[in-house]
Design an enzyme around this catalytic site. Structure first.
Site, PDB file in Angstrom:
ATOM      1  N   GLY B 169     -17.084  37.383  14.169  1.00 50.26           N
ATOM      2  CA  GLY B 169     -16.095  36.895  13.222  1.00 50.26           C
ATOM      3  C   GLY B 169     -15.312  35.734  13.807  1.00 50.26           C
ATOM      4  O   GLY B 169     -15.830  34.946  14.604  1.00 50.26           O
ATOM      5  N   GLY B 170     -14.061  35.662  13.461  1.00 50.17           N
ATOM      6  CA  GLY B 170     -13.222  34.561  13.916  1.00 50.17           C
ATOM      7  C   GLY B 170     -13.142  34.478  15.419  1.00 50.17           C
ATOM      8  O   GLY B 170     -12.936  33.396  15.993  1.00 50.17           O
ATOM      9  N   GLY B 404     -34.829   1.724  21.693  1.00 50.24           N
ATOM     10  CA  GLY B 404     -33.410   2.075  21.658  1.00 50.24           C
ATOM     11  C   GLY B 404     -33.074   3.131  22.689  1.00 50.24           C
ATOM     12  O   GLY B 404     -31.963   3.170  23.218  1.00 50.24           O
ATOM     13  N   ALA B 405     -34.053   3.990  22.987  1.00 50.22           N
ATOM     14  CA  ALA B 405     -33.808   5.059  23.950  1.00 50.22           C
ATOM     15  C   ALA B 405     -33.505   4.489  25.335  1.00 50.22           C
ATOM     16  O   ALA B 405     -32.769   5.097  26.111  1.00 50.22           O
ATOM     17  CB  ALA B 405     -35.005   6.003  24.011  1.00 50.22           C
TER      18      ALA B 405
END
Lengths: 666, 510
Positions: B169-170, B404-405
């Site tokens: 949960g939280g 780009g790498a």
């Protein structure tokens, strides 16, 4: 003398030959395949000549290519090493035609000894003992008994068409011979549809002992004692030694003289080996003659001081032997262990790949002995699938057999090989095996002592205590270093304790360690103490220590709260914990490794090419399940047993590591 | 007077018993250690200073006033790891299921505040059933206070979470905002909604282990950074990690004595790059051979294996390593590997840990899966992280650095300080064949011509020297001397100071 010789081989033997040639001032030429472009033998030679693609069939054993290399290099002689072209009469002929010296025996001798039946016949004629037997057809049981009695019991009654133990009986007396003949005949008839039977002497407690001979072209021939090669796995020699722990001087002399007689009978020159099988009563029988330098020749060199390669070169150069039989003695004891790139934990499956670490023990004096390592590989090199998996021959020499074994144990422990599977732990286990140590060995040693394969070594308590003491001392150094980190809270530094609990191979040893300048003293619960000395520091992969009075060499890898230690064939996790840590660790559940019998594990790092089955498929034993590409080879993985595929965890294109689960079965 | 002293001891004994012997035994039966035993293993022997031992909750609803155990389900305080200070909290499942009440949260907040003020890491050992439902919004407020402190402490002191039981949960969001999450195999799980809710809402049938166990979070979700066999191993390994980390963002990374030669030559690295450029090799071998004592602490080992992240030491000092792994997906960048590495780079930058990058990258992974998944923005995270990092940055290109790498992987253009290349490096926009097919489109029909063009492209770019001519590569080095060269580069950069333009904070493409 020759100016330049070509070595028509690769790996350790090519390097071995070059060493001697270079010492003699002879230039060397290596030949190499694509796979061996950067191999040690190619780097070591004065010249190297490319000879084709990796498979030997397309390079090392193509006579035309080797001949071309000889022409191109202008070599005057060729050493063939072992294997490849070493016992190929056509190659010897080609060299003769080209007027190039062959550093080996004449073609005729190779041919004569290359055929099993001819060689046996020649041996018999030369007065060499051969296994007595009757090859003709045997009419009935009574004839069988008569023949058996003539040969002398025990005898083996065999089906001519036999194989796999079928139609085979051993008889120790007339009665058994009679029965054995009948049952063999029946079994042979039903199994092979051929009931022909023959009988030969059954060799009990067989040992493989061979005689090294050396002959020149001037009619001189000598024997250089024997080598015992009984430690074999499926006919592959693993451990050899010289001399044999079994022979007496009379038998040695008789064997040696017969071996020389055979060599002379076939006009042998150069170094050669006559193999015998020897029974428990020291009766010996001819097996075959190897017309080349043997793999295990170093042990002979170590006890005789003769450089066999040098002798071969001199003989090929037409020189007469400068040594006589009287010069040959037995000096001490030598043992060879063959290091194979075979994984003993995976049923000796050949292992290939990059040697990320390869640090053999230093050659030369070690303890009371001497270490020699003939090798053809180097750290960063590649073990390829194309050639023999043997990557090194580790030899030790010492004045006595016991000392030679002890030196070998230490040398094996100090031999670092990583990146591939290898048989070092198995070799260590053999060196510690009481039966090997006693010398009471036969060719069945491995089959009898390791019937279920090799699964590592459980050390004796004393050995465990020594390892435990070593680990506590090493751990102390490592923990103190950890406490010397920057940024500590002044005056609240961690104090490394003296009390520890060492856990290894199911044993817990509570100990206290006290250190001084020279080393550490480790005190056990029962009050006994072990002194540990050495210069190990964290990160060292090899610890050379003295524990108690004896040396202890460990391969060390760091693991959580301890070390992975490899020594004497054992591979173990050693945890060193404070008493409280040990108490809490004891509360942790033991997690059993998953049952992998119902899984298909990836046997090598590779890429999944195809899957041949889908989830839910029923598969039969032997059915192809998937294809994994490794080292540019497609390996088809098959079902080990019938079953149903419950889950598939990998798909085409996935790269897998060793032991990744490819699929699971119900 | 003595009686009063005795009473303190009695109270302490009572507090230390947590939820009572029965519950402690039950915890052991589950293969788990108790909150206090765990702290004993995490901290140096005898170094734990406990605070708030007698804190009890203030809830009076649902009969809670009848049950007010000491400590309120969490043990807090500080201690040392190899002599260095850390703050700790350890949730006690034996006390009210380790559930978080207002006071439980308050205890955690207290030590977090001290950690930030005094500059030492926070290590949380999580083993809690979740919110104390009886307290309602007070419990949620407690969580919120912890969350806010996690956020404020982020980048100030290292925060480490070890999940050693349930975390649902939280409650998951506090660990989620810490720097590292470790889990214990078979005895811990983390999820926002549990199997029961999952079944109700989506009809999926799934076990807690499958939904949020250690394997799931280390391999699939990447929520966890590592998983260990049991409590003992997990805590020993957290100690090992702390040895790599600075205490806070004002301290330098720790240094400790080392037993390795700075100029150790590794001849075997000269042969690590296979002859065939399409064959993989194991980048970890390079990392281990460069590191002091071959000691490498890998982060997210099981996730996005095409990139390797972790800590080593050079000359005894911590260095963060990022390396493409050619063994997996040819070492390409994709969504997962970019995210993994970006987070690691940002951690290192936040805590002044120098960055060493080994590059062998053929480019970004193509495909709709990647594009639809937002590889543009995820890839940009790594680019951004490298570009904003002001710590010393040393890069070694071992083989491919394509497209780009190349720029992304700590290139000179992203202000890396020292960029080395091995002679085997190939720095180009793309592989030769692809390049030839674009440049010489007219010859596409003729494979022979294309091959020729490709060979020409390869001759021109399949080497590090064009980049070296332009100064994008500072030096081409021998593989065998990588350790010495890299160590000297970091030594040279020890006093590096570089700052970015003033901003409130940047806007990394999340």
């Amino acid at each position: 003398m020759f100016d330049k010789i070509l070595i028509a081989n690769r790996g350790e033997i090519a390097c071995r030959v070059m060493k001697t040639a270079q010492r003699m001032g002879i230039k060397t030429v290596a030949i190499y395949s694509d796979a061996d472009k950067h191999a040690l033998h190619a780097e070591m030679a004065d010249e190297k000549i490319h000879i084709g693609p990796p498979p030997a069939k397309q390079s090392y054993i193509v006579i035309d290519k080797v001949m071309q290399a000889i022409r191109d290099s202008g070599a005057q002689a060729v050493h063939p090493g072992y294997g490849f072209l070493s016992e190929n009469p056509k190659f010897a002929q080609a060299l003769e035609d080209a007027g190039v010296a062959f550093i080996g025996p004449p073609k005729g001798a190779i041919e004569a000894m290359g055929d099993k039946i001819t060689s046996k016949k020649l041996a018999k004629e030369a007065g060499v003992n051969t296994v007595p037997g009757y090859m003709g057809l045997i009419e009935d049981a009574e004839e069988a008994v008569k023949i058996s009695a003539e040969i002398g019991y025990p005898v083996m009654i065999k089906a001519s068409a036999g194989g796999g133990g079928k139609g085979m009986r051993i008889a120790w007396n007339d009665e058994e011979a009679r029965e054995g003949f009948q049952s063999s005949k029946n079994e042979a008839a039903s199994s092979f549809g051929d009931d022909r039977i023959f009988i030969e002497k059954f060799v009990t407690q067989p040992r493989h002992i061979e005689i090294q001979v050396l002959c020149d072209a001037h009619g001189n021939g000598i024997y250089l004692n024997e080598r015992e090669c009984s430690i074999q796995r499926r006919n592959q020699k693993v451990v050899e030694e010289a001399p044999s722990p079994f022979l007496d001087p009379e038998t040695r002399k008789a064997m040696g003289e017969q071996a020389v007689a055979l060599a002379k009978a076939v006009g042998y020159t150069s170094a050669g080996t006559v193999e015998f099988i020897v029974d428990g009563d020291k009766n010996f029988f001819f097996l075959e003659m190897n017309t080349r330098l043997q793999v295990e020749h170093p042990v002979t060199e170590l006890i005789t001081g003769v450089d066999l390669v040098e002798q071969m070169i001199r003989v090929a150069n037409g020189e007469a032997l400068s040594i006589t039989q009287d010069d040959i003695g037995i000096n001490g004891w030598a043992i060879e262990n063959r290091l194979y790139a075979e994984d003993p934990y995976r049923n000796f499956l050949p292992s290939i790949g990059r040697l990320t670490r390869y640090r053999p023990p230093e050659e030369g004096p070690m303890g009371g002995g001497v270490v020699r390592n003939d090798t053809g590989v180097f750290e960063g090199g590649e073990i390829s699938m194309y050639y023999d998996p043997m990557i090194a021959k580790l030899c030790t020499w010492a004045p006595s057999r016991g000392e030679a074994i002890e030196t070998m144990r230490t040398a094996l422990d100090a031999f670092e090989v990583e990146g591939i599977g290898h048989n070092l732990p198995f070799l260590s286990a053999v060196m510690d095996h009481p039966r090997f140590v006693s010398g009471e060995i036969t060719t069945a040693f491995i089959a009898e002592e390791y019937p279920e394969g090799f699964h590592g070594v459980e050390l004796e308590t004393d050995a465990l205590r020594r390892v435990a003491a070593a680990c506590v001392a090493m751990n102390r150094v490592a923990e103190i270093r950890r406490s010397r980190i920057s940024g500590c809270l002044d005056n609240h530094e961690r104090k490394v304790g003296e009390d520890w609990v060492v856990a290894l191979q199911g044993h817990d040893f509570p100990v206290t360690v006290k250190a001084d300048r020279e080393g550490s003293t480790v005190r056990f619960e029962d009050g006994t103490e072990l002194r540990v000395q050495g210069d190990w520091t964290p990160g060292d992969s090899l610890a050379r220590l003295t524990v108690g009075d004896a040396p202890l060499v460990l391969k060390v890898d760091k693991i959580t709260q301890g070390f992975r230690i490899r020594t004497r064939g054992a591979d173990m996790k050693v945890h060193v914990r404070s008493p409280r840590q040990a108490e809490l660790a004891a509360l942790m559940p033991e997690k059993l490794p998953p049952d992998t019998s119902k899984m298909l594990l990836c046997p090598m790092p590779g890429l999944v090419v195809t899957l041949a089955v889908a989830e839910g498929d029923e598969v039969q034993e032997g059915q192809a399940l998937c294809t994994v590409e490794a080292m540019k080879m497609e390996n088809i993985l098959r079902a080990e047993r019938s079953g149903k595929v419950s889950k598939i965890n990998a798909g085409p294109g996935d790269s897998l590591a060793v032991d990744d689960v490819i699929m699971e079965f119900e | 007077m003595k009686d009063i002293l005795h009473e303190l001891e009695d109270r302490r004994r009572n507090a230390r018993l947590g939820g009572g012997q029965k519950r402690l035994d039950a915890q052991h039966a589950k293969g788990k250690l108790t909150a206090r035993e765990r702290l004993e293993l995490l901290l140096d022997e005898g170094s734990f200073e406990e605070y708030d031992m007698f804190v009890a909750h203030r809830c009076t609803d649902f009969g809670m006033e009848q049950n007010r155990p000491y400590g309120d389900g969490v043990v807090t305080g500080w201690g040392t790891i190899n002599g260095r200070m850390v703050y700790v909290f350890s949730q006690d499942f034996t006390v009210l299921g380790g559930s978080v009440s207002a006071t439980h949260a308050q205890k955690i907040c207290k030590i977090m505040d001290m950690a930030v003020q005094n500059g030492a890491p926070v290590i949380g050992l999580n083993d809690s059933g979740g919110a104390r439902i009886q307290e309602g919004v007070d419990s949620l407020a407690g969580y919120g206070e912890v969350f806010q402190r996690n956020i404020e402490a982020s980048g100030v002191v290292p925060q480490i979470s070890v999940i050693m039981g349930p975390c649902a949960g939280g409650a998951v969001y506090s660990p989620a905002m810490t720097d590292f999450i470790f889990m214990v195999k078979d005895s811990s799980y983390m999820f926002v909604t549990g199997p029961d809710v999952v079944k109700t809402v989506t009809n999926e049938v799934v076990t807690a282990e499958e939904l949020g166990g250690a394997i799931t979070h280390t391999r699939k979700s990447s929520v966890a950074d590592g998983a260990f066999e049991n409590d003992v191993e997990a805590l020993a390994e957290v100690r090992r990690l702390v040895d790599f980390l600075p205490l806070n963002n004002r301290d330098a990374p720790p240094v400790r004595p080392f037993f390795d030669e700075v100029d150790r030559v590794e001849a075997s690295l000269d042969t690590i790059i296979p002859e065939n450029p399409n064959l993989p090799y194991d980048m970890k071998e390079l990392i281990l051979k460069v590191a002091d004592e071959a000691d490498f602490y890998e982060i997210q080992e099981e996730f996005a294996k095409n990139i390797i992240t972790g800590f080593i030491r050079l000359e005894g000092q911590t260095v963060g390593v990022v390396a493409n792994q050619p063994m997996v997906l040819a070492g390409c960048l994709d969504i997962d590997s970019s995210r993994k590495a970006a987070r690691f780079v940002r951690f290192c930058d936040a805590f002044e840990i120098p960055l060493l990058t080994f590059v062998d990258v053929p480019g970004f992974l193509p495909g709709t899966g990647q594009e639809y998944g937002g590889v543009i923005k995820h890839g940009a995270k790594l680019l951004f992280a490298y570009g904003e990092a002001t710590v010393p940055k040393v890069t070694v290109i071992t083989r491919k650095a394509y497209g780009g790498a190349y720029d992304v992987m700590a290139s000179k253009h992203l202000r890396a300080d020292v960029n080395y290349a091995w002679p085997t490096a190939q720095i180009a926009v793309m592989g030769a064949k692809g390049a030839a097919e674009i440049i010489h489109r007219a010859d596409l029909a003729d494979p022979e011509k294309i091959q020729k063009h490709a060979d020409a492209y390869e001759d021109r770019f399949a080497n590090p020297f064009i980049a070296a001519e332009r100064g994008f590569i500072d030096e081409v080095i021998q593989p065998r001397s990588t350790r010495r060269r890299v160590s000297r580069a970091f030594a040279m950069l020890r006093k590096k100071k570089r700052s970015m333009p003033w901003k409130k904070h940047d806007n990394i493409p999340l």
